[in-house]
Design a protein around this motif. Structure first.
Motif, mmCIF file in Angstrom:
data_model
loop_
_atom_site.group_PDB
_atom_site.id
_atom_site.type_symbol
_atom_site.label_atom_id
_atom_site.label_comp_id
_atom_site.label_asym_id
_atom_site.label_seq_id
_atom_site.Cartn_x
_atom_site.Cartn_y
_atom_site.Cartn_z
ATOM 1 N N THR A 1 38.879 43.922 29.446
ATOM 2 C CA THR A 1 38.866 45.060 30.366
ATOM 3 C C THR A 1 39.125 46.384 29.651
ATOM 4 N N LYS B 1 28.885 56.009 47.315
ATOM 5 C CA LYS B 1 30.126 55.455 47.907
ATOM 6 C C LYS B 1 29.892 54.944 49.338
ATOM 7 N N TRP C 1 25.343 44.003 29.380
ATOM 8 C CA TRP C 1 25.166 45.471 29.386
ATOM 9 C C TRP C 1 24.649 46.001 28.052
ATOM 10 N N TYR D 1 33.615 36.941 32.786
ATOM 11 C CA TYR D 1 33.773 38.384 32.559
ATOM 12 C C TYR D 1 33.033 38.801 31.279
ATOM 13 N N ALA E 1 27.063 44.922 37.894
ATOM 14 C CA ALA E 1 28.295 45.625 37.494
ATOM 15 C C ALA E 1 29.402 44.595 37.210
ATOM 16 N N CYS E 2 30.588 45.086 36.901
ATOM 17 C CA CYS E 2 31.686 44.181 36.542
ATOM 18 C C CYS E 2 32.076 43.244 37.689
ATOM 19 N N GLY F 1 37.229 54.014 44.578
ATOM 20 C CA GLY F 1 35.786 54.252 44.573
ATOM 21 C C GLY F 1 34.974 53.302 43.721
ATOM 22 N N TYR F 2 35.604 52.234 43.230
ATOM 23 C CA TYR F 2 34.808 51.322 42.392
ATOM 24 C C TYR F 2 34.912 49.875 42.837
ATOM 25 N N VAL F 3 33.860 49.119 42.449
ATOM 26 C CA VAL F 3 33.847 47.672 42.651
ATOM 27 C C VAL F 3 34.488 47.043 41.417
ATOM 28 N N PRO F 4 34.984 45.796 41.531
ATOM 29 C CA PRO F 4 34.953 44.893 42.679
ATOM 30 C C PRO F 4 36.139 45.100 43.617
ATOM 31 N N HIS G 1 35.065 46.486 28.288
ATOM 32 C CA HIS G 1 34.561 47.084 29.532
ATOM 33 C C HIS G 1 34.660 48.610 29.477
ATOM 34 N N LYS G 2 35.856 49.099 29.205
ATOM 35 C CA LYS G 2 36.038 50.553 29.210
ATOM 36 C C LYS G 2 35.458 51.209 27.945
ATOM 37 N N GLU H 1 40.753 45.387 41.068
ATOM 38 C CA GLU H 1 40.947 45.148 39.634
ATOM 39 C C GLU H 1 40.471 43.736 39.264
ATOM 40 N N GLY H 2 39.327 43.713 38.596
ATOM 41 C CA GLY H 2 38.663 42.455 38.249
ATOM 42 C C GLY H 2 39.578 41.389 37.656
ATOM 43 N N PRO H 3 40.368 41.710 36.618
ATOM 44 C CA PRO H 3 41.190 40.660 36.009
ATOM 45 C C PRO H 3 42.197 40.035 36.985
HETATM 46 N N1 LIG Z 1 39.619 48.882 36.455
HETATM 47 C C1 LIG Z 1 38.545 48.419 37.289
HETATM 48 C C2 LIG Z 1 37.270 49.119 36.852
HETATM 49 C C3 LIG Z 1 36.102 48.757 37.734
HETATM 50 C C4 LIG Z 1 34.837 49.503 37.331
HETATM 51 O O1 LIG Z 1 34.745 50.095 36.247
HETATM 52 N N2 LIG Z 1 33.839 49.424 38.210
HETATM 53 C C5 LIG Z 1 32.578 50.119 37.986
HETATM 54 C C6 LIG Z 1 31.421 49.140 37.882
HETATM 55 S S1 LIG Z 1 31.546 48.097 36.450
HETATM 56 C C7 LIG Z 1 32.290 51.030 39.167
HETATM 57 O O2 LIG Z 1 32.284 50.592 40.302
HETATM 58 N N3 LIG Z 1 32.086 52.309 38.864
HETATM 59 C C8 LIG Z 1 31.780 53.301 39.852
HETATM 60 C C9 LIG Z 1 32.694 54.472 39.794
HETATM 61 O O3 LIG Z 1 33.745 54.421 39.113
HETATM 62 O O4 LIG Z 1 32.368 55.457 40.453
HETATM 63 C C10 LIG Z 1 38.415 46.892 37.228
HETATM 64 O O5 LIG Z 1 38.655 46.342 36.151
HETATM 65 O O6 LIG Z 1 38.086 46.255 38.244
#
Ligand SMILES: N[C@@H](CCC(=O)N[C@@H](CS)C(=O)NCC(=O)O)C(=O)O
Length: 202
Positions: A102, A35, A164, A157, A9-10, A50-53, A106-107, A65-67
């Motif tokens: 990003t 989760k 992907w 990044y 993942a990101c 709810g998301y990584v990282p 990414h999005k 937020e990755g960046p």
């Molecule tokens: N805006 C966040 C987006 C992070 C993101 O999209 N993470 C994804 C993996 S690439 C994730 O964990 N998705 C699970 C979810 O949203 O439920 C960032 O740039 O760090």
């Protein structure tokens, strides 16, 4: 430090930044669907989004937020050269790239991974991404890295995102410049270590 990640993942981007800059860290694997993280912990308690990282510092501070995370990591180790000095035009250039990656790439992938996306929207999403790759490919012609001749956190990044492409019904071979770039970044020892640690190398 601890990096909450999900394989491929990101979160691979800050993972690469940690290894490229030689900073000690532990990895905590997250199942982004349930989760839960390694050992059954509640990941929503770590990051309500709810998301990584997520990067957790030794004092318990958490950064998302990755960046933002990759710039923080680069600034902790300026000698690693992973980001130009804050306040310079070169640094703004890096931020310009990170923002493009990003928000535009990414999005741009996200609807193609979501089971909720209607099938008839997917070609639209692919076409939009393909246009971004056409442009990006021209930018990288004759250039080693996004910032020119030096590797930066933006390259970790972009490498992550290019991986992907085969999973969303597209072919990296359609952009030979991007394919060569992906292979070049993928050959870096720190990048290979990160890929191995996430179980991404067969
Ligand atoms: N805006 C966040 C987006 C992070 C993101 O999209 N993470 C994804 C993996 S690439 C994730 O964990 N998705 C699970 C979810 O949203 O439920 C960032 O740039 O760090």
């Amino acid at each position: 430090m601890k990096l909450y990640y999900s394989p491929g993942a990101c979160s691979l981007s800050p993972h690469i930044a940690l290894r490229e800059s030689g900073q000690p860290f532990d990895l905590v694997k997250v199942d982004t669907k349930t989760k839960k993280f390694d050992g059954g912990g509640d990941f929503l308690g770590v990051n309500g989004k709810g998301y990584v990282p997520v990067l957790e510092l030794d004092d318990g501070t958490r950064l998302t937020e990755g960046p933002a995370i990759v710039q923080y990591l680069a600034d902790r180790k300026p000698e690693s050269g992973l980001a130009p000095k804050a306040g310079t035009m070169e640094r703004v250039r890096l931020q310009e790239w990170l923002n493009f990656l990003t928000s535009e790439l990414h999005k741009g992938f996200s609807p193609l991974f979501s089971p909720e996306t209607p099938e008839d929207y997917k070609p639209v999403a692919r076409k939009r991404l393909a246009g971004r790759f056409d442009w990006l490919s021209k930018q990288l012609e004759g250039r080693q890295y996004l910032l020119g001749d030096r590797f930066s956190v933006a390259d970790g990044y972009l490498f992550t995102l290019l991986n992907w492409i085969p999973y969303v019904g597209m072919k990296l071979e359609d952009w030979p410049v991007l394919q060569a770039y992906r292979d070049r970044i993928g050959a870096r020892p720190a990048v290979r270590e990160a890929m191995n640690a996430e179980g991404l190398v067969k």
